[in-house]
Design an enzyme around this catalytic site. Sequence first.
Site, PDB file in Angstrom:
ATOM      1  N   GLU A  83       0.496  -1.197  -0.099  1.00  0.00           N
ATOM      2  CA  GLU A  83      -0.136   0.041  -0.001  1.00  0.00           C
ATOM      3  C   GLU A  83       0.983   1.399  -0.094  1.00  0.00           C
ATOM      4  OE1 GLU A  83      -3.308   0.512  -0.540  1.00  0.00           O
ATOM      5  OE2 GLU A  83      -2.918   2.664  -0.264  1.00  0.00           O
ATOM      6  N   THR A 107      -5.988   1.469  -5.553  1.00  0.00           N
ATOM      7  CA  THR A 107      -5.307  -0.168  -5.268  1.00  0.00           C
ATOM      8  C   THR A 107      -5.987  -1.055  -6.375  1.00  0.00           C
ATOM      9  OG1 THR A 107      -5.290   0.378  -2.910  1.00  0.00           O
ATOM     10  CG2 THR A 107      -4.877  -2.232  -3.820  1.00  0.00           C
ATOM     11  N   HIS A 109      -1.582   3.620   4.647  1.00  0.00           N
ATOM     12  CA  HIS A 109      -2.567   3.948   3.854  1.00  0.00           C
ATOM     13  C   HIS A 109      -2.884   5.379   4.556  1.00  0.00           C
ATOM     14  CE1 HIS A 109      -6.538   4.871   2.082  1.00  0.00           C
ATOM     15  NE2 HIS A 109      -6.113   3.647   1.385  1.00  0.00           N
ATOM     16  N   ASP A 118       1.721   0.061  -5.071  1.00  0.00           N
ATOM     17  CA  ASP A 118       0.315   0.025  -5.676  1.00  0.00           C
ATOM     18  C   ASP A 118       0.045   1.076  -6.192  1.00  0.00           C
ATOM     19  OD1 ASP A 118      -0.325   1.250  -3.325  1.00  0.00           O
ATOM     20  OD2 ASP A 118      -2.272   0.326  -3.079  1.00  0.00           O
ATOM     21  N   HIS A 119       0.498   2.448  -5.600  1.00  0.00           N
ATOM     22  CA  HIS A 119       0.372   3.825  -6.324  1.00  0.00           C
ATOM     23  C   HIS A 119       0.929   4.789  -5.465  1.00  0.00           C
ATOM     24  CE1 HIS A 119      -2.637   4.037  -3.162  1.00  0.00           C
ATOM     25  NE2 HIS A 119      -3.162   2.818  -3.418  1.00  0.00           N
TER      26      HIS A 119
HETATM   27  C1  GP9 Z   1      -8.818  -1.198   0.562  1.00  0.00           C
HETATM   28  C2  GP9 Z   1      -7.320  -0.801   0.475  1.00  0.00           C
HETATM   29  C3  GP9 Z   1      -7.032   0.563  -0.010  1.00  0.00           C
HETATM   30  O1  GP9 Z   1      -9.224  -2.201   0.542  1.00  0.00           O
HETATM   31  O2  GP9 Z   1      -7.103  -1.723  -0.797  1.00  0.00           O
HETATM   32  O3  GP9 Z   1      -7.515   1.169  -1.051  1.00  0.00           O
HETATM   33  P1  GP9 Z   1      -7.029   2.514  -2.025  1.00  0.00           P
HETATM   34  O4  GP9 Z   1      -7.719   3.406  -0.984  1.00  0.00           O
HETATM   35  O5  GP9 Z   1      -5.427   2.469  -1.714  1.00  0.00           O
HETATM   36  O6  GP9 Z   1      -7.344   2.367  -3.276  1.00  0.00           O
HETATM   37 MN    MN Z   2      -3.833   1.212  -2.220  1.00  0.00          MN
END
Ligand code: GP9
Ligand code: MN
Length: 623
Positions: free
Chosen positions: A251, A295, A410, A469-470
């Site tokens: 994340e 994500t 996150h 992921d980003h």
């Molecule tokens: C939520 C997690 C976070 O299940 O994958 O999502 P994001 O906000 O990073 O897209």
């Molecule tokens: Mn994410």
Amino acid sequence: MKVWRKTPPLFVLAALLFGIKTYIVYRFMFGISIESVLQEFILILNPIVSAYVIFVISVWLKRNKQGNYLKYMALIGTMILYVNLLFYRNFTDFITVPVLFQGNNAADLTSSIFTLIHFSDLFLFLDVIVIWFLSNRSYGIVQYEKPQKVAATAVMFLLLATNVTFAEMERPMLFVRTFDREYLVKNIGVFNYHLYDVSMQTKTRAQRVMADGSEIQEIKDYISDEKNEEQAEGELFGIAEDKNVVFVSVESMQNFVLDETVNGEEITPFLNDFKKDEDTIWFENFYHQTAQGKTSDSEFLVENSLYPLDRGAVYFTHAQNEYHALPEVLNKEGYTTSVFHANNRSFWNRDMMYETLGYDRFYSQQEYEITDENSFGWGLEDKAFFEQSLPYLKEQTTPFYSKFITLTHHFPFELPVDEASIDKLETNSNTLNQYVQTARYTDESLQEFMSRMKDEGMYENTMFVFMGDHYGISEFHNSAMSEFLDKEITGYEHIQLQRVPMMIHIPGYGEGKTYEEITGQIDMKPTMLHLLGIEEQNELNFGENMFDQNRKEFVAMRDGSFVTEDYIYTDSVCYAKNSEEPVEVENGNDTPCTPWKEIVSKELGYSDDIIYGDLFRFYDFKE
Ligand code: GP9
Ligand code: MN
């Protein structure tokens, strides 16, 4: 007419108040950037015009209905504006219709929501209070005569025409260029933007109905032309054959924290060593290519080697499509496929989408023991997440492909004080300051996970893939970033900040290597299949195996920005990588980026065609 001279009509006053309020919100709360006097003028004009359009309708109502109409419209308009503002603070983007249907997500956002609401937001409701107060006293409300109604409406058309003319002068083809929502809002306002968005959504629905499969051949030809000679028997083909695969979607992890320190302490000591390990292949110029679906977009890219959509999350909007995703391909090769993620099953519509993509099993929130002690931020903390996942992983029939999605690092990157093992930064952004602490936490959780895998005897037969992921730090924090990295965040730098970790670790490989070539999430599916020694028949992937010497020469971002070996193109500027400066414009308007621009937009368009038209339903993936 007499009345108009005595007291200003309330609908005009309301339009002015609401319009000026909206302008202030655009300018100072959305942080919409202004580059010219004309843009500033349009930014003042469009909210007043939009507000006038909404409020002028009241003149056609009976006198006793007008007050209520003005009151409720002001309130509804303000709520729309406010919800957009909260969304913008989190995503630096405006809401689209598909995002609105992600109600479950909104419920889960509660931990972020309090950091998004500011006390000064009360300002947004001041005009509503005034309008409410004046309506209740019927101030400026009269029964309009026909000529007055017509005149007021004529003024509306005049204002609209003026707005559209100026917007068209400022941004020719505004409505054709849909890559950037900020341009739309800047020129036509958030309310008209929503109308535009609804019409786009209707078009999307129609597109599936219209598609008949004839489109697929052209796309197939493009993909074959763009790809240079396939080299199935590359050096690394099949080096991880028969191994299990553990894919970790990390994340919000960006490359900028790697090898950086806070008060002399490495932020990510584990990843720093891991990337240089003799069994690790590390791609240092690997870009995320996600858009609004965050994500879920990164998952979609990895699983399908298709681009996500530029609006909404394809996990939501097109979960019923036909795909030919990685889990499906692996299932056919005898793998057991699963996902581990300690959040609601329905978040990002995963429960539906995972079924579509062919995953055998989804271990979600309900499979974990989540207590007050082991959860913070968005839920179960990463260390406990990995620990509790292990028994399930041991149960998998081998070979398995398992995806893990971490959560602690996150936004808003909050960590209990006693869990932090590194100091915060001291920039002007609390978000960035905390980011390093949760980054460290996740780094530690990965380290623990790896040693557990070793203890359990599951390490040797497994290929590990760690991918960010980003981005976690949005443009909103550029000034803090600039302070931390000690350089100006130009368009060039902004794109370089979209690089995320990509490390492939194959126990026993022994020839660890750093790849400098540009690569992206779109390449993950062909790359993993390559390493596993699986040749996909009749494939239709936009990405390519990352070890191929003759790869496609660009990595495309969802907003039309792109990176080549020598240039970076973003926000209509072409930067040379060697100087990190914009390149001189050649004859006419051409730059060395110009030829790529068209190819990139063609490629993104083809990927969209597949999704909108659900074209894979017409395609035979068998020989
Ligand atoms: C939520 C997690 C976070 O299940 O994958 O999502 P994001 O906000 O990073 O897209
Ligand atoms: Mn994410």
